[in-house]
Each structure stands twice: as structure tokens, then as C-alpha cells.
Design an enzyme around this catalytic site. Structure first.
Site, PDB file in Angstrom:
ATOM      1  CG  ASP A 212      -0.337  -0.107   2.534  1.00  0.00           C
ATOM      2  OD1 ASP A 212       0.904  -0.172   2.605  1.00  0.00           O
ATOM      3  OD2 ASP A 212      -1.080  -0.145   3.531  1.00  0.00           O
ATOM      4  CB  SER A 213       4.562   1.680   0.083  1.00  0.00           C
ATOM      5  OG  SER A 213       4.828   0.553  -0.726  1.00  0.00           O
TER       6      SER A 213
ATOM      7  CG  ASP B 164       0.561  -4.062   2.134  1.00  0.00           C
ATOM      8  OD1 ASP B 164       0.567  -4.871   3.074  1.00  0.00           O
ATOM      9  OD2 ASP B 164       1.411  -3.166   2.001  1.00  0.00           O
TER      10      ASP B 164
ATOM     11  CE  LYS C 143       3.096  -5.891   3.961  1.00  0.00           C
ATOM     12  NZ  LYS C 143       2.587  -4.861   4.941  1.00  0.00           N
TER      13      LYS C 143
ATOM     14  CD  GLU D 283       0.438  -1.785   8.371  1.00  0.00           C
ATOM     15  OE1 GLU D 283       0.104  -1.117   9.370  1.00  0.00           O
ATOM     16  OE2 GLU D 283       0.898  -1.284   7.329  1.00  0.00           O
TER      17      GLU D 283
ATOM     18  CD  GLU E  11       7.715  -0.468   8.015  1.00  0.00           C
ATOM     19  OE1 GLU E  11       7.948   0.650   7.518  1.00  0.00           O
ATOM     20  OE2 GLU E  11       6.705  -1.143   7.735  1.00  0.00           O
TER      21      GLU E  11
END
Length: 263
Positions: free
Chosen positions: A44-45, A83, A112, A114, A181
Site C-alpha cells: 500500500d506504499s 497488502d 499481508k 498489519e 518493520e
């Protein structure tokens, strides 16, 4: 052509060789990086690196599906992780519904998510319904507002203990690997040693089970800001600007096109 990674081969890499993960958002760069990467992360970056936004929070599920399909077109032999964007997995039902949508409408091999212990139940629910999940602990970009910014983790003994708890909870829930991270290197090493699945670092030192970087950061294409953990393997922005200036100069002086470029 190297054999495509699988959940099994990714897990078996633990203690054998470090995994190489790189982000990609389109077919062109996916094709270029495929020979070097074990896994491609459609992060999502992209909301920052590709769309120019200030953070990742406004990335949408439709965006992620679109870019995952673009990456899959360029890297047909790569293990692709998509993501899950902010707000798409706040509860079990939404998480499963949105995960199924990604799997049905894209070529993602895994998703992925978080979060640590707080997301273990959701991860377990997804895994029990056939969704392959990569975890993400430590500094969580989607939580930067509630955290008061992007803060390195593992500075206190309390944080170290919680990170290990997070990793073990994610492993128990069924995740096949996880990203860690922005964590102190010595703590990240302890986290990696505490679980049997690969722990892939970004800003977490070398004593983990692999590394991931954003391609535009490592190629020096993103000029606005370079995180401490990024090594620029190329001064891409300068090279691109130089090439574009040469083109512009040749157009203005009619040096381009030459006869060899003319039908």
C-alpha cells in the site's frame, strides 16, 4: 527461469537462506525485478510512491487489486503478496469478505495484514478459510496517526516482550511468514529466533530471515525523503533526469530524430 516460490518453500527457507522481497506496482518494474526477487510485495506504499499521497491510509481495495494484476502480468513466475489496505480487515467478516474479493479478482498468492496479537483472531479466521497470510509487526504505517508518528519499536523491554508475543501469536494463527518493520536490530533478531516461520525485515537489521525494500527507494527514484534503513543501489532520479534533458535538448536542436529513427 527460477522455480516460483510456494508457501512450503518460503517456510523451508528459514535458517537456510535469506529471502529477497521487493515491492512493485506495475508490470514494467515487476518484469525487471522478477529475476532478483523471491517474492514481490504489492504494498500500500504505492499510495505514496506511485500516487503521490502523504501516507498509505487512503489506498483502496480496488487500487490494490488493479496494481496486483498489473504486477502479475509482468512477473508471471513470482510469488505475489498483496497488502490489505487500511480499514479492510477491522473485523472477521469484513476481513474474509475483502480477502476473498482480492483472491477472486487478482492474481495474488497471499495477503499481508498489519498487527500482532490484536489481529491474531482475524488472521486465524482467514487462514482457516484458505487465505494465505503474511503478518506485519513492529512499526505499522497504517497506525501512524494513533501512534503519533512513525516510531522505531523495541527500545524498551516491554516493547521487546510484546513484539515476541506478537510474532508468536501470528505464527500460531497460521501466517506463513511476517514482515518486521522499524525495530531495533537486536530485538528483531530475538523475534526472528522466537518463531519457526520466516521474519522479513525492513529497518530491522540483518539478523532476520530476509529483507524487503520499496523499489523506488532502493533505486534512488524517490527524492523527497530517504529513510535511514534504505540503501540506494542507484541514483535513479539523476539518471532519468539526465536522459530526459538529453531528449529535450535534441528535440529543440532537431538532433532527434535521425535517419535511423525515421520510416
Amino acid at each position: 527461469m527460477a522455480k516460483k516460490m510456494t508457501i512450503t518453500s518460503i517456510k523451508k527457507s528459514k535458517g537456510v537462506h535469506p529471502l529477497v522481497m521487493i515491492t512493485a506496482y506495475d508490470a514494467l518494474f515487476a518484469r525487471l525485478l522478477e529475476p532478483s526477487a523471491d517474492m514481490i510485495l504489492v504494498g500500500d506504499s504505492l499510495n505514496m510512491s506511485f500516487a503521490g499521497r502523504d501516507d498509505t491510509l487512503s489506498a483502496t481495495l480496488s487500487q490494490m487489486i488493479y496494481h496486483t494484476n498489473a504486477v502479475a502480468k509482468g512477473a508471471k513466475n513470482s510469488f505475489i503478496i498483496c497488502d490489505m489496505p487500511f480499514g479492510t480487515y477491522t473485523n472477521r467478516d469484513d476481513a474474509l469478505k475483502n480477502s476473498i474479493k482480492v483472491f477472486q479478482e487478482s492474481s495474488a498468492d497471499a495477503l499481508k495484514i498489519e498487527g500482532g496479537e490484536d489481529k491474531a483472531e482475524i488472521i486465524s479466521h482467514l487462514c482457516s478459510n484458505g487465505i494465505a497470510v503474511c503478518g506485519h509487526i513492529g512499526l505499522l504505517p497504517q497506525a501512524f496517526r494513533s501512534e503519533g508518528g512513525y516510531k522505531v519499536k523495541g527500545k524498551t523491554d516491554e516493547e521487546r516482550i510484546q513484539l515476541i508475543r506478537d510474532a508468536k501469536a501470528i505464527e500460531k494463527a497460521g501466517a506463513f511468514c511476517m514482515v518486521i518493520e522499524g525495530v531495533k536490530a537486536d530485538v528483531a533478531a530475538q523475534v526472528a529466533a522466537s518463531v519457526k516461520i520466516p521474519v522479513i525485515g525492513i529497518g530491522a537489521g540483518r539478523d532476520v530471515d530476509g529483507q524487503v525494500l520499496v523499489f523506488s527507494d532502493m533505486l534512488g527514484l524517490f527524492e523527497e525523503f530517504t529513510p535511514k534503513f534504505v540503501k540506494k543501489y542507484l541514483d535513479g532520479a539523476s539518471l532519468v533526469k539526465e536522459a530526459l534533458k538529453s531528449y529535450a535538448d535534441e528535440v529543440k536542436t532537431r538532433a532527434f530524430p535521425q535517419d535511423i529513427h525515421t520510416y
